[in-house]
Design a protein around this motif. Structure first.
Motif, PDB file in Angstrom:
ATOM      1  N   CYS A  39       0.828  -1.209   0.000  1.00 61.97           N
ATOM      2  CA  CYS A  39       0.000   0.000   0.000  1.00 61.97           C
ATOM      3  C   CYS A  39       0.860   1.257   0.000  1.00 61.97           C
ATOM      4  O   CYS A  39       0.576   2.225  -0.712  1.00 61.97           O
ATOM      5  CB  CYS A  39      -0.919   0.008   1.219  1.00 61.97           C
ATOM      6  SG  CYS A  39      -2.231  -1.225   1.165  1.00 61.97           S
ATOM      7  N   HIS A  40       1.938   1.248   0.783  1.00 61.99           N
ATOM      8  CA  HIS A  40       2.783   2.441   0.889  1.00 61.99           C
ATOM      9  C   HIS A  40       3.546   2.694  -0.403  1.00 61.99           C
ATOM     10  O   HIS A  40       3.675   3.843  -0.836  1.00 61.99           O
ATOM     11  CB  HIS A  40       3.759   2.299   2.051  1.00 61.99           C
ATOM     12  CG  HIS A  40       4.479   3.572   2.395  1.00 61.99           C
ATOM     13  ND1 HIS A  40       3.884   4.595   3.092  1.00 61.99           N
ATOM     14  CD2 HIS A  40       5.721   3.993   2.103  1.00 61.99           C
ATOM     15  CE1 HIS A  40       4.743   5.601   3.226  1.00 61.99           C
ATOM     16  NE2 HIS A  40       5.871   5.247   2.630  1.00 61.99           N
ATOM     17  N   LEU A  41       4.037   1.647  -1.019  1.00 64.38           N
ATOM     18  CA  LEU A  41       4.781   1.818  -2.264  1.00 64.38           C
ATOM     19  C   LEU A  41       3.868   2.250  -3.405  1.00 64.38           C
ATOM     20  O   LEU A  41       4.249   3.060  -4.247  1.00 64.38           O
ATOM     21  CB  LEU A  41       5.497   0.519  -2.639  1.00 64.38           C
ATOM     22  CG  LEU A  41       6.622   0.045  -1.709  1.00 64.38           C
ATOM     23  CD1 LEU A  41       7.240  -1.238  -2.245  1.00 64.38           C
ATOM     24  CD2 LEU A  41       7.679   1.115  -1.524  1.00 64.38           C
ATOM     25  N   THR A  42       2.661   1.707  -3.434  1.00 68.50           N
ATOM     26  CA  THR A  42       1.717   2.084  -4.486  1.00 68.50           C
ATOM     27  C   THR A  42       1.211   3.502  -4.268  1.00 68.50           C
ATOM     28  O   THR A  42       1.119   4.295  -5.205  1.00 68.50           O
ATOM     29  CB  THR A  42       0.539   1.103  -4.514  1.00 68.50           C
ATOM     30  OG1 THR A  42       1.027  -0.233  -4.633  1.00 68.50           O
ATOM     31  CG2 THR A  42      -0.379   1.400  -5.687  1.00 68.50           C
ATOM     32  N   ALA A  43       0.866   3.826  -3.025  1.00 68.63           N
ATOM     33  CA  ALA A  43       0.480   5.192  -2.624  1.00 68.63           C
ATOM     34  C   ALA A  43      -0.578   5.803  -3.524  1.00 68.63           C
ATOM     35  O   ALA A  43      -0.456   6.940  -3.953  1.00 68.63           O
ATOM     36  CB  ALA A  43       1.726   6.075  -2.569  1.00 68.63           C
ATOM     37  N   GLY A  44      -1.613   5.045  -3.836  1.00 69.01           N
ATOM     38  CA  GLY A  44      -2.711   5.587  -4.614  1.00 69.01           C
ATOM     39  C   GLY A  44      -2.537   5.524  -6.114  1.00 69.01           C
ATOM     40  O   GLY A  44      -3.466   5.819  -6.868  1.00 69.01           O
ATOM     41  N   SER A  45      -1.369   5.148  -6.602  1.00 73.23           N
ATOM     42  CA  SER A  45      -1.136   5.048  -8.041  1.00 73.23           C
ATOM     43  C   SER A  45      -1.712   3.747  -8.585  1.00 73.23           C
ATOM     44  O   SER A  45      -2.043   2.839  -7.837  1.00 73.23           O
ATOM     45  CB  SER A  45       0.363   5.117  -8.347  1.00 73.23           C
ATOM     46  OG  SER A  45       0.912   6.332  -7.893  1.00 73.23           O
ATOM     47  N   ARG A  46      -1.800   3.663  -9.897  1.00 74.15           N
ATOM     48  CA  ARG A  46      -2.305   2.446 -10.528  1.00 74.15           C
ATOM     49  C   ARG A  46      -1.184   1.413 -10.600  1.00 74.15           C
ATOM     50  O   ARG A  46      -0.148   1.654 -11.207  1.00 74.15           O
ATOM     51  CB  ARG A  46      -2.831   2.747 -11.927  1.00 74.15           C
ATOM     52  CG  ARG A  46      -4.130   3.533 -11.934  1.00 74.15           C
ATOM     53  CD  ARG A  46      -4.639   3.716 -13.350  1.00 74.15           C
ATOM     54  NE  ARG A  46      -3.733   4.538 -14.146  1.00 74.15           N
ATOM     55  CZ  ARG A  46      -3.838   4.700 -15.457  1.00 74.15           C
ATOM     56  NH1 ARG A  46      -4.783   4.072 -16.121  1.00 74.15           N
ATOM     57  NH2 ARG A  46      -2.990   5.480 -16.106  1.00 74.15           N
ATOM     58  N   LEU A  47      -1.428   0.271  -9.991  1.00 80.19           N
ATOM     59  CA  LEU A  47      -0.401  -0.770  -9.908  1.00 80.19           C
ATOM     60  C   LEU A  47      -0.521  -1.736 -11.070  1.00 80.19           C
ATOM     61  O   LEU A  47      -1.576  -2.339 -11.298  1.00 80.19           O
ATOM     62  CB  LEU A  47      -0.528  -1.523  -8.586  1.00 80.19           C
ATOM     63  CG  LEU A  47       0.473  -2.657  -8.357  1.00 80.19           C
ATOM     64  CD1 LEU A  47       1.903  -2.127  -8.302  1.00 80.19           C
ATOM     65  CD2 LEU A  47       0.138  -3.418  -7.084  1.00 80.19           C
ATOM     66  N   LEU A  48       0.568  -1.882 -11.820  1.00 84.88           N
ATOM     67  CA  LEU A  48       0.624  -2.889 -12.879  1.00 84.88           C
ATOM     68  C   LEU A  48       0.825  -4.254 -12.257  1.00 84.88           C
ATOM     69  O   LEU A  48      -0.023  -5.132 -12.359  1.00 84.88           O
ATOM     70  CB  LEU A  48       1.755  -2.566 -13.857  1.00 84.88           C
ATOM     71  CG  LEU A  48       2.062  -3.621 -14.922  1.00 84.88           C
ATOM     72  CD1 LEU A  48       0.844  -3.866 -15.807  1.00 84.88           C
ATOM     73  CD2 LEU A  48       3.264  -3.215 -15.757  1.00 84.88           C
ATOM     74  N   ARG A  49       1.964  -4.437 -11.592  1.00 85.19           N
ATOM     75  CA  ARG A  49       2.249  -5.680 -10.873  1.00 85.19           C
ATOM     76  C   ARG A  49       3.273  -5.409  -9.791  1.00 85.19           C
ATOM     77  O   ARG A  49       4.078  -4.479  -9.901  1.00 85.19           O
ATOM     78  CB  ARG A  49       2.784  -6.771 -11.809  1.00 85.19           C
ATOM     79  CG  ARG A  49       1.720  -7.481 -12.624  1.00 85.19           C
ATOM     80  CD  ARG A  49       2.216  -8.801 -13.176  1.00 85.19           C
ATOM     81  NE  ARG A  49       1.181  -9.438 -13.976  1.00 85.19           N
ATOM     82  CZ  ARG A  49       1.209  -9.569 -15.287  1.00 85.19           C
ATOM     83  NH1 ARG A  49       2.229  -9.095 -15.961  1.00 85.19           N
ATOM     84  NH2 ARG A  49       0.242 -10.179 -15.932  1.00 85.19           N
ATOM     85  N   ALA A  50       3.272  -6.265  -8.770  1.00 87.43           N
ATOM     86  CA  ALA A  50       4.282  -6.221  -7.714  1.00 87.43           C
ATOM     87  C   ALA A  50       5.015  -7.560  -7.723  1.00 87.43           C
ATOM     88  O   ALA A  50       4.406  -8.610  -7.499  1.00 87.43           O
ATOM     89  CB  ALA A  50       3.630  -5.973  -6.353  1.00 87.43           C
ATOM     90  N   PHE A  51       6.307  -7.507  -7.998  1.00 85.91           N
ATOM     91  CA  PHE A  51       7.120  -8.717  -8.084  1.00 85.91           C
ATOM     92  C   PHE A  51       7.957  -8.878  -6.819  1.00 85.91           C
ATOM     93  O   PHE A  51       8.534  -7.909  -6.313  1.00 85.91           O
ATOM     94  CB  PHE A  51       8.056  -8.652  -9.290  1.00 85.91           C
ATOM     95  CG  PHE A  51       7.339  -8.580 -10.615  1.00 85.91           C
ATOM     96  CD1 PHE A  51       6.977  -9.739 -11.282  1.00 85.91           C
ATOM     97  CD2 PHE A  51       7.038  -7.363 -11.182  1.00 85.91           C
ATOM     98  CE1 PHE A  51       6.323  -9.680 -12.505  1.00 85.91           C
ATOM     99  CE2 PHE A  51       6.385  -7.289 -12.407  1.00 85.91           C
ATOM    100  CZ  PHE A  51       6.022  -8.448 -13.062  1.00 85.91           C
ATOM    101  N   PHE A  52       8.044 -10.121  -6.348  1.00 87.49           N
ATOM    102  CA  PHE A  52       8.847 -10.439  -5.168  1.00 87.49           C
ATOM    103  C   PHE A  52       9.779 -11.580  -5.532  1.00 87.49           C
ATOM    104  O   PHE A  52       9.345 -12.657  -5.928  1.00 87.49           O
ATOM    105  CB  PHE A  52       7.942 -10.840  -4.000  1.00 87.49           C
ATOM    106  CG  PHE A  52       8.677 -11.099  -2.714  1.00 87.49           C
ATOM    107  CD1 PHE A  52       9.038 -10.044  -1.876  1.00 87.49           C
ATOM    108  CD2 PHE A  52       9.006 -12.395  -2.333  1.00 87.49           C
ATOM    109  CE1 PHE A  52       9.711 -10.281  -0.687  1.00 87.49           C
ATOM    110  CE2 PHE A  52       9.687 -12.634  -1.144  1.00 87.49           C
ATOM    111  CZ  PHE A  52      10.037 -11.572  -0.316  1.00 87.49           C
TER     112      PHE A  52
END
Length: 236
Positions: free
Chosen positions: A84-97
């Protein structure tokens, strides 16, 4: 610091998952509210600078590097809060781990070498992360295990489909990949612990956020509403 924003032409053929509001998905599945940084009176090292137009965001997390950074900070990462903090309201494509998996043989002292880790990775896949792993043996100290090649390839390959990349790593070996991404017009934000971060990597990014300055926003609460349980057939 002067911040330059680049605007890229959206690819008309990439619409399905790119337009998905992942934060809303997390809210429904876990009942955990993401903080809205815009409603806060003050922001410390927020990734949004004056509501900067970040466009579509892709997150690339070096799990091993983040784990050691958390150890140095003396905290346990809450991965929902982190997302949530990294996205901060922006549109998320993908989060890779990206992380390594210990495949050392079971011993009398370690009858279940990686069951708990497998449970954690299962939880991550169910909560908004695309997980990539590499098998390693803890007894093999001949080389430092990492997934820099995988991170670099994914950052460069997906560059046409995102506007901002958030890299969570301090490894200077990724500087070349960051340069390649920047040359396409994408913005690159770096999140890492300063004492573990290469100066060369900081120099080629558009923005650097020290994990120490945001640890209160991403660490686990004393009594979290969830945990990383092992697989259903485990006694852990």
């Amino acid at each position: 610091m002067t911040i330059t924003t680049f605007t890229k032409t959206k690819n008309a053929y990439k619409r399905l998952e790119e337009e998905t509001n992942l934060q809303g998905k997390i809210l429904v599945k876990n009942g955990i509210k993401c903080e809205d940084t815009k409603k806060k009176g003050t922001q410390t090292d927020s990734l949004i600078i004056n509501d900067l137009n970040r466009g579509r965001v892709a997150i690339f997390i070096d799990g091993v590097n983040l784990f050691h950074a958390a150890l140095q900070l003396g905290i346990e990462i809450d991965y929902l809060k982190l997302l949530c903090h990294l996205t901060a309201g922006s549109r998320l494509l993908r989060a890779f781990f990206y992380t390594t998996i210990d495949v050392s043989r079971q011993t009398a002292t370690r009858p279940r070498s990686n069951e708990k880790q497998q449970g954690f990775l299962f939880w991550m896949r169910r909560n908004g992360y695309r997980v990539f792993t590499k098998e390693v043996q803890s007894a093999d100290n001949s080389k430092k295990p990492n997934l820099n090649v995988e991170i670099a390839v994914d950052m460069i390959t997906l560059a046409p489909y995102y506007d901002t990349a958030i890299l969570v790593s301090g490894d200077g070996d990724l500087a070349y990949a960051v340069n390649a991404v920047s040359s396409t017009g994408s913005r690159v934000e770096l999140v890492s612990l300063r004492t573990m971060t290469s100066d060369n990597l900081i120099d080629v990014t558009d923005c650097f956020i020290d994990l120490d300055s945001i640890k209160q926003h991403i660490q686990k609460d004393s009594h979290p509403g969830y945990n990383y349980r092992a697989m259903s057939n485990s006694k852990l």
